[in-house]
Design an enzyme around this catalytic site. Structure first.
Site, PDB file in Angstrom:
ATOM      1  N   GLU A   1       5.261  13.173   4.294  1.00  0.00           N
ATOM      2  CA  GLU A   1       4.783  12.474   5.496  1.00  0.00           C
ATOM      3  C   GLU A   1       5.940  11.691   6.114  1.00  0.00           C
ATOM      4  O   GLU A   1       6.213  10.557   5.692  1.00  0.00           O
ATOM      5  CB  GLU A   1       3.675  11.476   5.135  1.00  0.00           C
ATOM      6  CG  GLU A   1       2.387  12.109   4.678  1.00  0.00           C
ATOM      7  CD  GLU A   1       1.170  11.250   5.035  1.00  0.00           C
ATOM      8  OE1 GLU A   1       0.194  11.815   5.507  1.00  0.00           O
ATOM      9  OE2 GLU A   1       1.207  10.020   4.849  1.00  0.00           O
TER      10      GLU A   1
ATOM     11  N   ASN B   1      -7.569  11.158   4.996  1.00  0.00           N
ATOM     12  CA  ASN B   1      -7.265   9.758   4.665  1.00  0.00           C
ATOM     13  C   ASN B   1      -7.836   8.895   5.790  1.00  0.00           C
ATOM     14  O   ASN B   1      -7.279   8.853   6.888  1.00  0.00           O
ATOM     15  CB  ASN B   1      -5.743   9.583   4.554  1.00  0.00           C
ATOM     16  CG  ASN B   1      -5.356   8.125   4.384  1.00  0.00           C
ATOM     17  OD1 ASN B   1      -6.203   7.261   4.182  1.00  0.00           O
ATOM     18  ND2 ASN B   1      -4.068   7.842   4.479  1.00  0.00           N
TER      19      ASN B   1
ATOM     20  N   LYS C   1      -7.919   5.799   6.048  1.00  0.00           N
ATOM     21  CA  LYS C   1      -7.231   4.510   6.236  1.00  0.00           C
ATOM     22  C   LYS C   1      -8.277   3.378   6.243  1.00  0.00           C
ATOM     23  O   LYS C   1      -9.235   3.465   5.511  1.00  0.00           O
ATOM     24  CB  LYS C   1      -6.373   4.549   7.489  1.00  0.00           C
ATOM     25  CG  LYS C   1      -5.503   5.812   7.508  1.00  0.00           C
ATOM     26  CD  LYS C   1      -4.353   5.751   8.418  1.00  0.00           C
ATOM     27  CE  LYS C   1      -3.557   7.047   8.269  1.00  0.00           C
ATOM     28  NZ  LYS C   1      -2.242   6.993   8.803  1.00  0.00           N
TER      29      LYS C   1
ATOM     30  N   GLU D   1       2.164   3.516   4.410  1.00  0.00           N
ATOM     31  CA  GLU D   1       1.592   2.247   4.879  1.00  0.00           C
ATOM     32  C   GLU D   1       1.534   1.223   3.754  1.00  0.00           C
ATOM     33  O   GLU D   1       1.610   0.019   3.992  1.00  0.00           O
ATOM     34  CB  GLU D   1       0.214   2.502   5.505  1.00  0.00           C
ATOM     35  CG  GLU D   1       0.368   3.131   6.886  1.00  0.00           C
ATOM     36  CD  GLU D   1      -0.766   4.053   7.300  1.00  0.00           C
ATOM     37  OE1 GLU D   1      -1.847   3.984   6.694  1.00  0.00           O
ATOM     38  OE2 GLU D   1      -0.549   4.852   8.222  1.00  0.00           O
TER      39      GLU D   1
ATOM     40  N   GLY E   1       0.620   8.489  12.537  1.00  0.00           N
ATOM     41  CA  GLY E   1      -0.134   7.647  13.484  1.00  0.00           C
ATOM     42  C   GLY E   1       0.523   7.497  14.845  1.00  0.00           C
ATOM     43  O   GLY E   1       0.140   6.632  15.630  1.00  0.00           O
TER      44      GLY E   1
ATOM     45  N   SER F   1       0.168  12.979  12.190  1.00  0.00           N
ATOM     46  CA  SER F   1      -0.346  13.354  13.515  1.00  0.00           C
ATOM     47  C   SER F   1      -0.824  14.802  13.612  1.00  0.00           C
ATOM     48  O   SER F   1      -0.639  15.470  14.630  1.00  0.00           O
ATOM     49  CB  SER F   1       0.713  13.065  14.590  1.00  0.00           C
ATOM     50  OG  SER F   1       0.994  11.678  14.639  1.00  0.00           O
TER      51      SER F   1
ATOM     52  N   HIS G   1       1.486   5.898  -0.349  1.00  0.00           N
ATOM     53  CA  HIS G   1       1.435   6.132   1.102  1.00  0.00           C
ATOM     54  C   HIS G   1       2.418   5.195   1.812  1.00  0.00           C
ATOM     55  O   HIS G   1       2.600   4.051   1.401  1.00  0.00           O
ATOM     56  CB  HIS G   1       0.006   5.898   1.608  1.00  0.00           C
ATOM     57  CG  HIS G   1      -0.178   6.413   2.998  1.00  0.00           C
ATOM     58  ND1 HIS G   1       0.219   5.697   4.099  1.00  0.00           N
ATOM     59  CD2 HIS G   1      -0.676   7.589   3.461  1.00  0.00           C
ATOM     60  CE1 HIS G   1      -0.042   6.411   5.189  1.00  0.00           C
ATOM     61  NE2 HIS G   1      -0.590   7.564   4.828  1.00  0.00           N
TER      62      HIS G   1
HETATM   63  P1  13P Z   1      -2.218  10.422  11.056  1.00  0.00           P
HETATM   64  O1  13P Z   1      -2.808  11.798  10.872  1.00  0.00           O
HETATM   65  O2  13P Z   1      -3.134   9.439  11.669  1.00  0.00           O
HETATM   66  O3  13P Z   1      -0.854  10.491  11.687  1.00  0.00           O
HETATM   67  O4  13P Z   1      -1.976   9.866   9.582  1.00  0.00           O
HETATM   68  C1  13P Z   1      -1.327  10.632   8.672  1.00  0.00           C
HETATM   69  C2  13P Z   1      -1.463   9.977   7.367  1.00  0.00           C
HETATM   70  O5  13P Z   1      -0.908   8.935   7.127  1.00  0.00           O
HETATM   71  C3  13P Z   1      -2.332  10.600   6.378  1.00  0.00           C
HETATM   72  O6  13P Z   1      -2.154  10.003   5.154  1.00  0.00           O
END
Ligand code: 13P
Length: 251
Positions: A162, A7, A9, A95, A168, A208, A93
Site C-alpha cells: 500500500e 478495511n 477504517k 495509518e 485515501g 484508492s 497499516h
Molecule cells: P483507500 O482504498 O481508501 O485508498 O484505502 C486503502 C487502504 O488503506 C486499505 O487498507
C-alpha cells in the site's frame, strides 16, 4: 486464489449502519471460486456483525495487540479476535504507523502474535512517496516485519503493498508500477522463506481501488488481491470490485 479485503477504517459511526453494510455485502456475494473475501470493521462492530459472517465472507480485524494476554490496558489479543470469529488481522497499516507511531518492532511482534493465534495476517508495507530511496523503504519495511516469522506459519501470511501516497487520495498507483513494487516485496520473501514458498505467497495491492480502476489491476496475475478502504463502505461498489478481481481462468 485472490483475496479482496475490506478495511472500513473508522467507519461507520452507528451500529445499524455497520449491520446494514455488512449484511448487504454478504448478500451480494455468492459462493465464488478463486476468491476469498474478508471484511474488517472497527473492533466494536465485530461482535455486532459476527453472526452475519459466512464461509464466503470472512470477518477480520483492523489491528491486534502483540501479546496473548496480560496487563495491557486498552489492548485486544489475537486470541480474543479468534474467539469472536475473526479469521484475519490487518497488521502495520500505514495509518497506524503514522497516527499512533506504531514501530517496526511492534509490527514484527503483532505479525508473529497474529500468526501464532492461528489467524491470517495481512501485513502492510509501502513507501511514503515515490521519490528518493523509495525502493529501499519497501525492502527494509518488509524485511523487518517478517524477521521473526516461522516457516510453519507462512501459509497464513499475506502482504499488502500500500503506497502511502495512494491511500485515501483517489490517486491509485499504475498497475505496471504496482507489479514492479510487488516484485521487490517478493525478493525479500524469497530471501527469507525460499523461492518456492515466496512464489505462492499472495501480495495484494491497496490504495484508492474502486469499481472503475480495478479492471486495470485485475489483469495482472502477479497481484494477489486487493485491500480496499473507502470503496468497501458501499456494498454495491465493493461487490463490483470483488467480481472484477476474480482471475479470468478461475471464473
Ligand atoms: P483507500 O482504498 O481508501 O485508498 O484505502 C486503502 C487502504 O488503506 C486499505 O487498507
Amino acid at each position: 486464489m485472490r483475496y479482496v479485503i475490506a478495511n472500513w477504517k473508522m467507519y461507520p459511526q452507528r451500529r445499524e449502519d455497520a449491520l446494514r453494510i455488512f449484511g448487504d455485502t454478504v448478500a451480494m456475494m455468492g459462493a465464488m471460486r478463486g476468491i476469498r473475501v474478508a471484511i474488517c470493521p472497527p473492533f466494536v462492530w465485530l461482535p455486532v456483525v459476527s453472526s452475519l459472517a459466512k464461509s464466503t465472507v470472512w470477518l477480520g480485524a483492523q489491528d491486534s495487540g502483540w501479546a496473548d494476554e496480560g496487563a495491557f490496558t486498552g489492548e485486544i489479543s489475537p486470541t480474543m479476535l479468534k474467539n469472536i470469529g475473526c479469521r484475519l488481522v490487518i497488521v502495520g497499516h500505514s495509518e497506524r504507523r503514522t497516527h499512533v507511531a506504531e514501530s517496526q518492532e511492534i509490527i514484527r511482534k503483532k505479525t508473529v502474535a497474529t500468526l501464532r493465534a492461528g489467524l491470517f495476517a495481512v501485513l502492510c508495507v509501502g513507501e511514503q512517496q515515490r521519490e528518493g530511496e523509495w525502493e529501499k523503504e519497501i525492502l527494509e519495511q518488509t524485511r523487518s516485519a517478517i524477521a521473526d516469522i516461522a516457516q510453519d506459519n507462512i501459509q497464513r501470511l499475506l502482504i499488502a503493498y500500500e503506497p502511502v501516497w495512494a491511500v485515501g487520495t483517489g490517486k491509485a498507483d499504475s498497475p505496471k508500477d504496482t507489479v514492479t513494487s510487488i516484485l521487490l516485496v517478493r525478493r525479500v520473501l524469497k530471501d527469507k522463506f525460499g523461492a518456492a514458498a515466496a512464489e505462492q505467497m499472495p501480495v495484494l495491492y491497496g490504495g484508492s481501488i474502486n469499481a472503475q480502476n480495478i479492471h486495470g489491476f485485475a489483469v495482472e496475475p502477479e497481484i494477489g488481491g486487493f485491500l480496499v478502504g473507502h470503496g468497501s463502505l458501499d456494498a454495491g461498489e465493493f461487490s463490483k470490485i470483488v467480481m472484477a478481481a476474480r482471475l479470468k481462468e478461475e471464473t
